[in-house]
Design a protein around this motif. Structure first.
Motif, PDB file in Angstrom:
ATOM      1  N   GLY A 260     -16.065  58.953  55.233  1.00 12.44           N
ATOM      2  CA  GLY A 260     -15.787  58.935  53.808  1.00 12.44           C
ATOM      3  C   GLY A 260     -15.846  57.560  53.175  1.00 12.44           C
ATOM      4  N   ARG A 261     -15.594  56.507  53.949  1.00 14.31           N
ATOM      5  CA  ARG A 261     -15.606  55.144  53.415  1.00 14.31           C
ATOM      6  C   ARG A 261     -16.963  54.462  53.583  1.00 14.31           C
ATOM      7  N   LYS A 262     -17.937  55.199  54.135  1.00 10.02           N
ATOM      8  CA  LYS A 262     -19.275  54.644  54.313  1.00 10.02           C
ATOM      9  C   LYS A 262     -20.175  55.092  53.162  1.00 10.02           C
ATOM     10  N   HIS A 263     -21.153  54.251  52.851  1.00 14.27           N
ATOM     11  CA  HIS A 263     -22.031  54.512  51.718  1.00 14.27           C
ATOM     12  C   HIS A 263     -23.048  55.602  52.030  1.00 14.27           C
ATOM     13  N   ASN A 264     -23.427  56.346  50.974  1.00 14.20           N
ATOM     14  CA  ASN A 264     -24.468  57.368  51.051  1.00 14.20           C
ATOM     15  C   ASN A 264     -25.421  57.166  49.883  1.00 14.20           C
ATOM     16  N   SER A 265     -26.708  57.185  50.165  1.00 11.21           N
ATOM     17  CA  SER A 265     -27.690  56.961  49.107  1.00 11.21           C
ATOM     18  C   SER A 265     -28.794  57.999  49.174  1.00 11.21           C
TER      19      SER A 265
ATOM     20  N   LEU B 159     -35.304  45.851  49.316  1.00  9.86           N
ATOM     21  CA  LEU B 159     -33.970  46.226  48.884  1.00  9.86           C
ATOM     22  C   LEU B 159     -33.406  47.312  49.801  1.00  9.86           C
ATOM     23  N   THR B 160     -32.218  47.070  50.324  1.00  4.77           N
ATOM     24  CA  THR B 160     -31.622  48.007  51.273  1.00  4.77           C
ATOM     25  C   THR B 160     -30.844  49.083  50.530  1.00  4.77           C
ATOM     26  N   LEU B 161     -31.110  50.341  50.881  1.00  8.75           N
ATOM     27  CA  LEU B 161     -30.344  51.471  50.372  1.00  8.75           C
ATOM     28  C   LEU B 161     -29.360  51.877  51.460  1.00  8.75           C
ATOM     29  N   GLU B 162     -28.100  51.543  51.278  1.00  7.23           N
ATOM     30  CA  GLU B 162     -27.104  51.774  52.316  1.00  7.23           C
ATOM     31  C   GLU B 162     -26.901  53.268  52.544  1.00  7.23           C
ATOM     32  N   GLY B 163     -26.926  53.667  53.812  1.00  9.17           N
ATOM     33  CA  GLY B 163     -26.672  55.057  54.156  1.00  9.17           C
ATOM     34  C   GLY B 163     -27.673  56.015  53.547  1.00  9.17           C
TER      35      GLY B 163
END
Length: 963
Positions: free
Chosen positions: A460-465, A595-599
């Motif tokens: 839940g605390r990790k990014h999603n993209s 550019l990095t898209l996290e998760g």
């Protein structure tokens, strides 16, 4: 739970396992045993308390880290005027590197940390000793993989370079402010050790600065982490650079005004001596320079007119394009300098002329000193893993994560919601309630479900993209953003109130879950979902109840934000000040490179460019997906899937060729010529290839086989007539040939002609027609190439022609009164309107059917030698028993270095397969002529000369869909 005692146990067992790994394979059982033994030993010594230590965490973390393998890097180099210098003594006391190593050990598997250590030592050793006096210039390139961790690698190189004595370090970080700022932040953490800001006095420690807080170690900085933090003259006036001070870091955009300002500052404030050749210019002689060029194929390459004169000599008055010119001028301002380009798509860089040089800018950026090829970790999801690899049985090994999009435009691709070649004023219309196609709605729904599953897995605390890339035009992107944002808002209201269409939407999501997510997870065999921050295994999809999903949906949807990421949008992708961000990013070029898209979980990708480097860089879905690979989806068109498959195959072929060249001592110049001769990998921007109208093609050392074939019976009949005309001209064939293969005799059955004239082969290739979809195999161009090699170099003059016997016994072609050839069968891959495609045409053992025993053994020996040097995850456990195609073609042409085998570049091999049309394509009638497939194994030759294929700019743009 991880505490100090747990960390102590972890470190001790890891050290022990690293030693054991030198002599044995580290398995989960070995790790479990060693954890128990070490826990007992340390407990008895009073170093830890057994009831405090979390052995489950230690075991699980070590299993995860030791299950990831990374092959060694390979390099080709030219050490002319290079002085070896990096010995064990020079590696002592590397404080910048040691603190960075400690930093990344907490995030990366130790195998990855060790790999960065080894590869950066390899690159640094090929640069010059910064303490060496005089004038020197080393230029190289590091080839990684898209989204594979190149930033971590060059950060390690920067740390080691600073330890060695490089004083000025310039990082060229893309062309956009957000990418430059992202890179600055990474280097703040990994090299500087503090947060950079406009206020030079405020230095809050972060990253490596928390590991070693000695302020005497802090490098100086000339740029900062804000988007406005690029180099500027006012800020630079406060700076003073002397050789006694610590190294200086500059993180700058590839922007004309920025680079011009940096060049002027160097000339006015850093240079100390007049240039011996140009007295109006100053030269920096006291400070060694290192330039790291991130995404070196983007903007850095000179796309101006040709750098050579008509007679082939170098045009020293050539005027390079501005960014290339400024980079070279900065390099030219230093007497001691090194340049290292980092990229995953090196095609444009290889096309730089290896001798390009101008009077005022100095040498061009060709990597003349070295090229280093980095291996990807076993947990990296790259093109080959995403799209599989081509085999004789068809395409194998692809992850089941790709979904075909065919509802975005009309059948003729000229109208609809998002036609491929739409204009900037295009208005995307769709009759659905959402205002966009069902495929996009399904992609967004998949993202929503993926976010829920990650929440249930404790992420839940990790990014999603999610990435939506459908247009390069900002106006069109913003219109798509509006519709997607409205859809998310609609979902938010429906799930908040549980009224209206709530039941219908829940049923639709449940159907997607049961028909897509559950079976997809089952198809990923052996997929082990673990996470370093958790104890034990995470929830598999099959263990999640649908009601759990339904209960988590409302809160998840509330957290999703839709953002436009383009040159004019106010939204930015800023993950650093949030936890568990859930972002749908709608954009174009700003999302396409670096550019990095996290998760990143879901991608909806319609961008139509078919440029190799552009497409590969747009593939933001490549990378690492620890703990959520089974949730990832790529929605894209069938055409783009086919192109990505083709790119994956060609890129792997190039890497294999690189490894083969490294094993036999090739140089960057040799490799450059190889790439330029590759009939596929020429496809980068035509401007970067110096000509918008000439496609130079060579088949030197390649295997060419028709994998795209006609369905039209008329075209099939025409090619069959061309085939019969060839066989009639060759006379009576031999029905079988025997070849020595090790200790055995191998018999090949079919129709064989030896010592056929090249004239017959060229005549056949001019009559035989390949399909428009043939990316690599063009019969007319191959005919021209053979003619050029035969007439100018007396190579490819004599041919073996083989028509290989197949397995369809009731369908035959009579080669003579006594020789009947049964039709072959090949599995179809795709069927298009006028053509169909197959996997490999040529059986691997057939490529050497003209080899005698000695030549075959030499090729096998070379293959085994190369296998023994490999350490990557694709290395088979057993030594090869058949020679690989690359070494077959090297022995065929060069033959040097192995058992005194003499090359035979004057000989070529044409293999023909008559294929059953009904088994390949059910719509073809049984009375149709056989489909003629051809393959040619071209020898590797030192005299290879490309043939020029002329196209007009309109045709080029149309063929490769350049916008």
């Amino acid at each position: 739970m991880k505490n100090n005692q747990t960390q102590t146990l972890l470190n001790m067992v890891h050290t022990l396992l690293l030693e054991k790994a030198k002599d044995e394979v580290i398995t989960a059982e070995v790790i479990t045993q060693q954890v128990a033994l070490m826990q007992s030993t340390l407990s008895m010594a009073g170093m830890i308390q057994a009831d405090v230590v979390d052995t489950e965490y230690v075991t699980e973390d070590l299993i995860r880290k030791f299950s990831i393998s990374i092959g060694n890097e390979t390099s080709i180099s030219d050490d002319t005027n290079h002085h070896p210098w990096l010995d064990q003594e020079r590696k002592q006391g590397r404080r910048y590197w040691e603190r960075y190593k400690k930093l990344i050990q907490g995030d990366l598997p130790w195998s990855a940390v060790d790999s960065i250590d080894l590869s950066t030592d390899e690159v640094l050793s090929k640069l010059e000793d910064p303490k060496r006096d005089g004038t020197w210039d080393r230029r190289g390139m590091v080839v990684g993989h898209v989204q594979s961790g190149k930033t971590a690698n060059y950060t390690g190189l920067i740390c080691k370079a600073a330890d060695a004595g490089y004083k000025i370090i310039i990082v060229l970080a893309g062309i956009h402010n957000n990418l430059r700022a992202q890179t600055q932040i990474r280097l703040d953490e990994g090299f500087l050790g503090f947060e950079t800001s406009p206020n030079h006095g405020s230095k809050a420690p972060i990253g490596v600065g928390l590991i070693d807080q000695d302020i005497r170690l802090q490098p100086q900085f000339a740029t900062h982490r804000l988007e406005t933090g690029d180099f500027n003259g006012d800020f630079a006036k406060q700076l003073g650079v002397t050789p006694e001070e610590r190294p200086w870091l500059f993180v700058v955009k590839k922007n004309v005004s920025v680079l011009k300002g940096l060049l002027e500052w160097i000339q006015d404030h850093v240079a100390t001596q007049k240039d011996s050749e140009d007295k109006t210019k100053n030269k920096v002689t006291h400070l060694p320079l290192l330039i790291i060029d991130d995404e070196a194929d983007n903007a850095s390459v000179d796309t101006g007119e040709t750098v050579t004169r008509e007679d082939g000599s170098i045009d020293t008055e050539h005027d390079p394009k501005p960014i290339n010119k400024l980079i070279r001028k900065i390099l030219h301002s230093f007497s001691r300098k090194a340049y290292v380009g980092y990229t995953a798509t090196p095609f444009a860089n290889i096309f730089i002329h290896e001798q390009g040089e101008t009077e005022t800018e100095g040498p061009d950026l060709f990597p003349s000193a070295f090229i280093t090829n980095l291996s990807a970790p076993s947990n990296y999801v790259g093109p080959s893993r995403m799209f599989g690899y081509l085999t004789f049985e068809g395409r194998e090994g692809a992850l089941p994560l790709t979904r075909k999009v065919d509802d975005h435009c009309s059948d003729d691709h000229k109208d609809g919601w998002m036609p491929p070649n739409h204009k900037s004023d295009h208005f995307p219309k769709h009759e659905s309630r959402e205002g966009f196609p069902q495929s996009l709605r399904e992609s967004v729904d998949s993202f929503v479900l993926g976010c829920v599953v990650r929440h249930l897995r404790g992420h839940g605390r990790k990014h999603n993209s999610m990435l939506i890339h459908v247009s390069r035009f900002t106006k069109v992107q913003n219109l798509v953003h509006e519709k997607v944002n409205a859809y998310i808002e609609h979902l938010r209201q429906v799930f908040d109130r549980k009224t209206g269409s709530y039941d219908d939407i829940v049923k639709r999501l449940e159907l997607l879950w049961n028909t897509d997510f559950v079976p997809t997870a089952e198809k990923i065999e052996g997929y082990r979902i673990t996470d370093k921050s958790k104890n034990g295994r995470l929830k598999l999809i099959g263990e999640i109840q649908w009601q759990e999903i339904v209960e988590a949906l409302p809160d998840t949807i509330k957290e999703i934000k839709v953002k436009s990421i383009n040159g004019t949008a106010g939204d930015i992708l800023d993950y650093k000040d949030s936890t568990g961000a859930k972002v749908i990013a709608v954009g174009g070029d700003k999302l396409a490179r670096g550019l990095t898209l996290e998760g990143l979980t879901c991608s909806y990708f319609l961008r139509a460019s078919k440029m190799y480097d552009t497409l590969m860089q747009m593939g933001r879905w490549f990378g690492y997906r620890e703990g959520y690979l089974d949730l990832c989806r790529l929605h894209t068109t069938p055409d783009l899937i086919q192109w990505f498959e083709h790119i994956a195959d060609s890129a792997q072929e190039l890497r294999d060729e690189f490894d083969a060249m490294a094993s036999c001592g090739g140089t960057p110049k040799d490799f450059g010529l190889k790439v330029q001769a590759h009939p596929d990998l020429l496809i980068t921007s035509p401007l970067k290839m110096r000509s918008a109208q000439d496609l130079n093609m060579s088949f030197n050392g390649t295997i060419c086989e028709t994998t795209s074939l006609f369905r039209d019976p008329v075209r099939i009949a025409d090619n069959f007539r061309a085939f019969e005309s060839l066989t009639e001209s060759l006379g009576t064939p031999v029905p079988a040939i025997e070849r020595v293969r090790g200790n055995k005799i191998k018999q090949f059955k079919g129709a064989f002609w030896e010592n056929a004239s090249w004239v017959n082969i060229v005549d056949f290739l001019k009559k035989y027609k390949t399909t428009p979809e043939s990316f690599k195999v063009r019969s007319d161009v191959m005919a021209d190439y053979i003619t050029t090699m035969a007439e100018k170099h007396r190579e490819l003059t004599t041919w073996t022609v083989a028509v290989v016997n197949g397995s369809v016994k009731d369908k035959i072609w009579s080669a003579s009164d006594s020789v009947d050839i049964a039709y072959n069968v090949r599995r179809k891959k795709e069927i298009n309107e006028n053509t169909y495609s197959i996997g490999r045409l040529i059986s691997p053992e057939h490529e050497a059917l003209d080899f005698d025993g000695d030549a075959w053994s030499a090729a096998l020996k070379w293959t085994v030698n190369n296998w023994e040097k490999r350490t990557d995850k694709k290395k088979s456990p057993n030594a090869p028993e058949q020679p690989s195609g690359i070494f077959i073609r090297k022995v065929r042409g060069l033959g040097e270095g192995l058992d005194n085998i003499k090359g035979t570049p004057e000989k070529g091999l044409l293999i023909i397969y008559l294929m059953d049309p009904a088994s390949a394509d059910a719509e073809l009638q049984n009375d149709c002529d056989p489909v003629v497939g051809i393959g040619i194994s071209f020898p590797d030759s030192k005299k290879s000369q490309p043939v020029k294929y002329r196209v007009n700019n309109t045709l080029w743009k149309s063929k490769y869909e350049i916008n």
